[in-house]
Design a protein around this motif. Structure first.
Motif, short mmCIF file in Angstrom:
data_model
loop_
_atom_site.label_atom_id
_atom_site.label_comp_id
_atom_site.label_asym_id
_atom_site.label_seq_id
_atom_site.Cartn_x
_atom_site.Cartn_y
_atom_site.Cartn_z
N ARG A 42 1.87 1.34 -26.61
CA ARG A 42 2.89 1.22 -25.55
C ARG A 42 3.01 -0.20 -25.02
NH1 ARG A 42 1.12 6.64 -23.10
NH2 ARG A 42 2.48 8.07 -24.22
N GLU A 43 1.91 -0.93 -25.00
CA GLU A 43 1.93 -2.31 -24.49
C GLU A 43 1.65 -3.28 -25.63
OE1 GLU A 43 -0.14 -3.02 -20.82
OE2 GLU A 43 0.02 -0.90 -20.28
N LEU A 44 2.64 -3.44 -26.48
CA LEU A 44 2.49 -4.24 -27.69
C LEU A 44 2.39 -5.73 -27.33
CD1 LEU A 44 2.35 -3.68 -30.73
CD2 LEU A 44 4.79 -4.17 -30.82
N PRO A 45 1.33 -6.40 -27.79
CA PRO A 45 1.20 -7.84 -27.51
C PRO A 45 2.07 -8.66 -28.45
CG PRO A 45 -0.64 -7.12 -28.83
CD PRO A 45 0.20 -5.88 -28.54
N SER A 46 2.13 -9.95 -28.20
CA SER A 46 2.90 -10.85 -29.05
C SER A 46 2.21 -11.01 -30.41
CB SER A 46 3.01 -12.23 -28.38
OG SER A 46 1.72 -12.84 -28.35
N LEU A 47 2.95 -11.59 -31.34
CA LEU A 47 2.36 -11.89 -32.66
C LEU A 47 1.17 -12.84 -32.51
CD1 LEU A 47 5.34 -12.46 -35.10
CD2 LEU A 47 3.45 -10.88 -35.39
N ASP A 48 1.31 -13.84 -31.66
CA ASP A 48 0.21 -14.79 -31.47
C ASP A 48 -1.03 -14.10 -30.92
OD1 ASP A 48 1.58 -16.95 -32.48
OD2 ASP A 48 2.28 -17.64 -30.52
N ALA A 49 -0.84 -13.14 -30.02
CA ALA A 49 -1.98 -12.40 -29.49
C ALA A 49 -2.64 -11.58 -30.60
CB ALA A 49 -1.55 -11.50 -28.33
N CYS A 50 -1.85 -10.98 -31.48
CA CYS A 50 -2.42 -10.22 -32.60
C CYS A 50 -3.24 -11.14 -33.50
CB CYS A 50 -1.30 -9.54 -33.41
SG CYS A 50 -0.46 -8.22 -32.52
N ARG A 51 -2.72 -12.33 -33.75
CA ARG A 51 -3.48 -13.30 -34.55
C ARG A 51 -4.79 -13.67 -33.86
NH1 ARG A 51 1.94 -15.50 -35.23
NH2 ARG A 51 2.60 -15.09 -37.37
N MET A 52 -4.74 -13.80 -32.54
CA MET A 52 -5.94 -14.14 -31.78
C MET A 52 -6.96 -13.00 -31.87
SD MET A 52 -6.39 -14.79 -27.71
CE MET A 52 -5.93 -13.09 -27.43
N TYR A 53 -6.53 -11.75 -31.80
CA TYR A 53 -7.46 -10.63 -31.93
C TYR A 53 -8.15 -10.67 -33.30
CZ TYR A 53 -4.88 -8.81 -27.89
OH TYR A 53 -4.28 -8.66 -26.68
N ALA A 54 -7.38 -10.98 -34.34
CA ALA A 54 -7.96 -11.09 -35.69
C ALA A 54 -8.97 -12.24 -35.72
CB ALA A 54 -6.87 -11.32 -36.73
N PHE A 55 -8.60 -13.37 -35.15
CA PHE A 55 -9.49 -14.54 -35.13
C PHE A 55 -10.81 -14.19 -34.44
CE2 PHE A 55 -11.02 -18.41 -33.03
CZ PHE A 55 -11.21 -19.22 -34.13
N ARG A 56 -10.73 -13.46 -33.35
CA ARG A 56 -11.94 -13.06 -32.63
C ARG A 56 -12.83 -12.12 -33.45
NH1 ARG A 56 -9.62 -12.12 -26.53
NH2 ARG A 56 -9.39 -14.33 -26.02
N LEU A 57 -12.23 -11.44 -34.40
CA LEU A 57 -13.00 -10.58 -35.31
C LEU A 57 -13.50 -11.35 -36.53
CD1 LEU A 57 -10.73 -7.40 -35.19
CD2 LEU A 57 -12.97 -7.69 -34.13
N LEU B 285 -5.80 -3.01 -27.80
CA LEU B 285 -5.72 -1.79 -28.60
C LEU B 285 -4.46 -1.81 -29.46
CD1 LEU B 285 -6.43 1.12 -29.43
CD2 LEU B 285 -5.41 1.88 -27.26
N ALA B 286 -3.32 -2.13 -28.86
CA ALA B 286 -2.07 -2.17 -29.62
C ALA B 286 -2.13 -3.26 -30.69
CB ALA B 286 -0.89 -2.41 -28.68
N GLY B 287 -2.73 -4.39 -30.38
CA GLY B 287 -2.87 -5.46 -31.36
C GLY B 287 -3.75 -5.06 -32.53
N LEU B 288 -4.81 -4.33 -32.25
CA LEU B 288 -5.68 -3.83 -33.32
C LEU B 288 -4.94 -2.83 -34.21
CD1 LEU B 288 -8.95 -3.42 -31.24
CD2 LEU B 288 -8.57 -5.10 -33.08
N CYS B 289 -4.06 -2.05 -33.59
CA CYS B 289 -3.24 -1.10 -34.37
C CYS B 289 -2.29 -1.86 -35.30
CB CYS B 289 -2.46 -0.18 -33.43
SG CYS B 289 -3.51 1.01 -32.55
#
Length: 182
Positions: A103-118, A41-45
């Motif tokens: 509140r539980e902000l993931p790493s930059l790499d995790a944010c990139r991974m969420y985008a990749f999955r989309l 959720l935080a990564g999507l934000c």
């Protein structure tokens, strides 16, 4: 679709924004019971913030991190890609992002991974917004001030390509409609 490099995937700003908002709503529902969903959720934000501000992923991540700590929706972050005397740029946190979402902000790499999955890459989010602004006929100089592009010529080339393709589509479609007698 404009393809002037690997960073632009021809994403439609409005469609991408709606998709991210739907994903945020789904992740928000799941986050009540799942720690991984809270990070997603935080990564999507972060991705939504990047899209709306035509920011680099690291700039959006920093802005959301500041928002999580302070609650400020308008934050100044360091412009990436500038080694000498880095400037600050304004990033506005979208109203759809709630403080409890990040509140539980993931790493930059995790944010990139969420985008990749989309099915998107993070830099294509930046250019989806730039394309949107260009199609709204915002001057390239203003877009450059928003995005902190140092070299205006590259941005002008890109926005002119977007405008030229849109003009061509519009002209051909209008001719087709006129010829059909509609």
């Amino acid at each position: 679709m404009v393809d002037l490099g690997t960073w632009d995937r021809g994403l439609d700003y409005e469609q991408t924004r709606l998709m991210l908002i739907r994903e945020i709503a789904w992740a928000r529902h799941r986050a009540k019971h799942d720690k991984r969903a809270r990070r997603r959720l935080a990564g999507l934000c972060v991705l939504l913030t990047q899209l709306d501000n035509a920011a680099r992923i690291s700039e959006a991540h920093e802005a959301v991190s500041i928002f999580a700590r302070t609650g400020q929706r308008e934050v100044e972050v360091r412009v990436r890609k500038q080694r000498k005397d880095p400037e600050k740029r304004l990033v506005v946190i979208p109203p759809e992002v709630r403080p409890e979402d990040v509140r539980e902000l993931p790493s930059l790499d995790a944010c990139r991974m969420y985008a990749f999955r989309l099915g998107i890459n993070t830099h294509s989010l930046r250019y989806a917004r730039i394309t949107d602004l260009a199609l709204k006929k915002v001057q390239p100089q203003i877009i450059a001030r928003i995005t902190h592009h140092r070299k205006l010529d590259m941005l002008i080339r890109y926005t002119q390509e977007v405008a030229a393709r849109e003009l061509l589509r519009r002209e051909i479609m209008h001719r087709k409609i006129r010829e059909a007698g509609l």
